[in-house]
Scaffold this motif. Sequence first.
Motif, PDB file in Angstrom:
ATOM      1  N   GLY A 233      27.190 -96.309  57.304  1.00 23.12           N
ATOM      2  CA  GLY A 233      26.469 -95.526  56.307  1.00 23.12           C
ATOM      3  C   GLY A 233      25.980 -96.422  55.192  1.00 23.12           C
ATOM      4  O   GLY A 233      25.886 -97.637  55.343  1.00 23.12           O
ATOM      5  N   GLY A 234      25.725 -95.814  54.050  1.00 23.52           N
ATOM      6  CA  GLY A 234      25.187 -96.571  52.935  1.00 23.52           C
ATOM      7  C   GLY A 234      23.731 -96.938  53.172  1.00 23.52           C
ATOM      8  O   GLY A 234      23.090 -96.457  54.105  1.00 23.52           O
ATOM      9  N   THR A 235      23.221 -97.825  52.330  1.00 24.66           N
ATOM     10  CA  THR A 235      21.823 -98.245  52.408  1.00 24.66           C
ATOM     11  C   THR A 235      21.742 -99.756  52.291  1.00 24.66           C
ATOM     12  O   THR A 235      22.363-100.347  51.407  1.00 24.66           O
ATOM     13  N   VAL A 236      20.980-100.360  53.173  1.00 23.79           N
ATOM     14  CA  VAL A 236      20.675-101.785  53.067  1.00 23.79           C
ATOM     15  C   VAL A 236      19.158-101.892  52.981  1.00 23.79           C
ATOM     16  O   VAL A 236      18.440-101.403  53.854  1.00 23.79           O
ATOM     17  N   ASN A 237      18.680-102.498  51.892  1.00 23.69           N
ATOM     18  CA  ASN A 237      17.242-102.687  51.712  1.00 23.69           C
ATOM     19  C   ASN A 237      17.025-103.940  50.861  1.00 23.69           C
ATOM     20  O   ASN A 237      17.806-104.874  50.951  1.00 23.69           O
ATOM     21  N   CYS A 238      15.986-103.957  50.050  1.00 24.66           N
ATOM     22  CA  CYS A 238      15.615-105.144  49.272  1.00 24.66           C
ATOM     23  C   CYS A 238      15.665-104.835  47.777  1.00 24.66           C
ATOM     24  O   CYS A 238      15.544-103.679  47.375  1.00 24.66           O
ATOM     25  N   GLN A 239      15.799-105.897  46.980  1.00 22.53           N
ATOM     26  CA  GLN A 239      15.744-105.759  45.529  1.00 22.53           C
ATOM     27  C   GLN A 239      15.039-106.972  44.945  1.00 22.53           C
ATOM     28  O   GLN A 239      15.160-108.085  45.466  1.00 22.53           O
ATOM     29  N   PHE A 240      14.299-106.756  43.865  1.00 27.89           N
ATOM     30  CA  PHE A 240      13.661-107.852  43.143  1.00 27.89           C
ATOM     31  C   PHE A 240      14.689-108.429  42.189  1.00 27.89           C
ATOM     32  O   PHE A 240      15.133-107.765  41.248  1.00 27.89           O
ATOM     33  N   GLY A 241      15.138-109.649  42.447  1.00 29.93           N
ATOM     34  CA  GLY A 241      16.191-110.280  41.664  1.00 29.93           C
ATOM     35  C   GLY A 241      17.562-109.993  42.264  1.00 29.93           C
ATOM     36  O   GLY A 241      17.708-109.135  43.127  1.00 29.93           O
ATOM     37  N   ALA A 242      18.558-110.747  41.817  1.00 28.53           N
ATOM     38  CA  ALA A 242      19.910-110.621  42.360  1.00 28.53           C
ATOM     39  C   ALA A 242      20.872-110.111  41.300  1.00 28.53           C
ATOM     40  O   ALA A 242      21.163-110.797  40.327  1.00 28.53           O
ATOM     41  N   GLU A 243      21.340-108.900  41.477  1.00 26.99           N
ATOM     42  CA  GLU A 243      22.330-108.251  40.620  1.00 26.99           C
ATOM     43  C   GLU A 243      23.580-108.000  41.472  1.00 26.99           C
ATOM     44  O   GLU A 243      23.674-108.541  42.575  1.00 26.99           O
ATOM     45  N   PRO A 244      24.543-107.180  41.054  1.00 26.91           N
ATOM     46  CA  PRO A 244      25.772-106.989  41.843  1.00 26.91           C
ATOM     47  C   PRO A 244      25.566-106.487  43.274  1.00 26.91           C
ATOM     48  O   PRO A 244      26.290-106.897  44.178  1.00 26.91           O
ATOM     49  N   TYR A 245      24.586-105.623  43.528  1.00 25.30           N
ATOM     50  CA  TYR A 245      24.379-105.093  44.880  1.00 25.30           C
ATOM     51  C   TYR A 245      23.814-106.156  45.825  1.00 25.30           C
ATOM     52  O   TYR A 245      23.770-105.952  47.031  1.00 25.30           O
ATOM     53  N   GLU A 246      23.396-107.278  45.292  1.00 19.34           N
ATOM     54  CA  GLU A 246      22.794-108.353  46.084  1.00 19.34           C
ATOM     55  C   GLU A 246      23.729-109.550  46.284  1.00 19.34           C
ATOM     56  O   GLU A 246      23.299-110.616  46.690  1.00 19.34           O
ATOM     57  N   LYS A 247      25.000-109.366  45.995  1.00 15.66           N
ATOM     58  CA  LYS A 247      25.974-110.463  46.119  1.00 15.66           C
ATOM     59  C   LYS A 247      26.989-110.150  47.206  1.00 15.66           C
ATOM     60  O   LYS A 247      27.522-109.039  47.266  1.00 15.66           O
ATOM     61  N   PHE A 248      27.258-111.164  48.035  1.00 10.40           N
ATOM     62  CA  PHE A 248      28.121-110.990  49.204  1.00 10.40           C
ATOM     63  C   PHE A 248      29.196-112.063  49.268  1.00 10.40           C
ATOM     64  O   PHE A 248      28.936-113.228  48.980  1.00 10.40           O
ATOM     65  N   LYS A 249      30.399-111.660  49.676  1.00  9.52           N
ATOM     66  CA  LYS A 249      31.452-112.605  50.048  1.00  9.52           C
ATOM     67  C   LYS A 249      31.233-112.912  51.528  1.00  9.52           C
ATOM     68  O   LYS A 249      31.072-111.991  52.333  1.00  9.52           O
ATOM     69  N   LEU A 250      31.234-114.190  51.886  1.00 10.61           N
ATOM     70  CA  LEU A 250      31.073-114.574  53.288  1.00 10.61           C
ATOM     71  C   LEU A 250      32.455-114.900  53.850  1.00 10.61           C
ATOM     72  O   LEU A 250      33.106-115.827  53.386  1.00 10.61           O
ATOM     73  N   HIS A 251      32.890-114.113  54.822  1.00 15.29           N
ATOM     74  CA  HIS A 251      34.197-114.301  55.436  1.00 15.29           C
ATOM     75  C   HIS A 251      34.031-115.041  56.755  1.00 15.29           C
ATOM     76  O   HIS A 251      33.483-114.491  57.715  1.00 15.29           O
ATOM     77  N   PRO A 252      34.507-116.304  56.843  1.00 14.49           N
ATOM     78  CA  PRO A 252      34.398-117.053  58.092  1.00 14.49           C
ATOM     79  C   PRO A 252      35.268-116.425  59.183  1.00 14.49           C
ATOM     80  O   PRO A 252      36.367-115.947  58.916  1.00 14.49           O
ATOM     81  N   GLN A 253      34.746-116.437  60.409  1.00 19.55           N
ATOM     82  CA  GLN A 253      35.446-115.898  61.573  1.00 19.55           C
ATOM     83  C   GLN A 253      35.844-117.043  62.504  1.00 19.55           C
ATOM     84  O   GLN A 253      35.256-118.126  62.455  1.00 19.55           O
TER      85      GLN A 253
END
Length: 173
Positions: free
Chosen positions: A97-117
């Motif tokens: 669910g939720g929404t994945v789309n685009c944003q102009f500029g990087a705020e909190p919704y545009e930041k990701f933790k990358l978890h190595p597998q």
Amino acid sequence: MPLSVTDLATLGDAPITIQSTFFPNVYLRMDGTGVTTFAGSGGGTVNCQFGAGPYERFKLHPQADGSFSFESATAFPNVYLRMDGAGLPAITSGPGGGTVNCQFGAEPYEKFKLHPQADGSFSFESATAFPNAYLRMVGSGVTAATDSGGGIVNCQFNANGGGHEKFILNVAR
């Protein structure tokens, strides 16, 4: 050769691709058409593409908090991958669910933790806005390149390492 955690620190502005581990030759696609100023709900389209062209190339930007943001490498300058996990069901299976789309500029919704597998891939978790919300990509039926892409990109709860939540990062060719 997939990028490692060590590679991410020295990548610079080299464009990368985000490839599904589950769907062969299926890449994350970001179309930022019309996204020219900040909008609270974001805009544009994020889905899947068979093969990697300009809409499938990203710049990876390290953030001060250890997270990363993904900017369109050339097609849409200053347009970032955005993930909104509001209303995401607290279950680890199903359609997400939720929404994945685009944003102009990087705020909190545009930041990701990358978890190595263990297999060299990564899972992407919302860094601060939606803890335990992971980027999810379903490329079913995406077997040829199309102008508008296809498949589904959304969020999944607590899915670190899930089949639809693992991605290979490569330097774009």
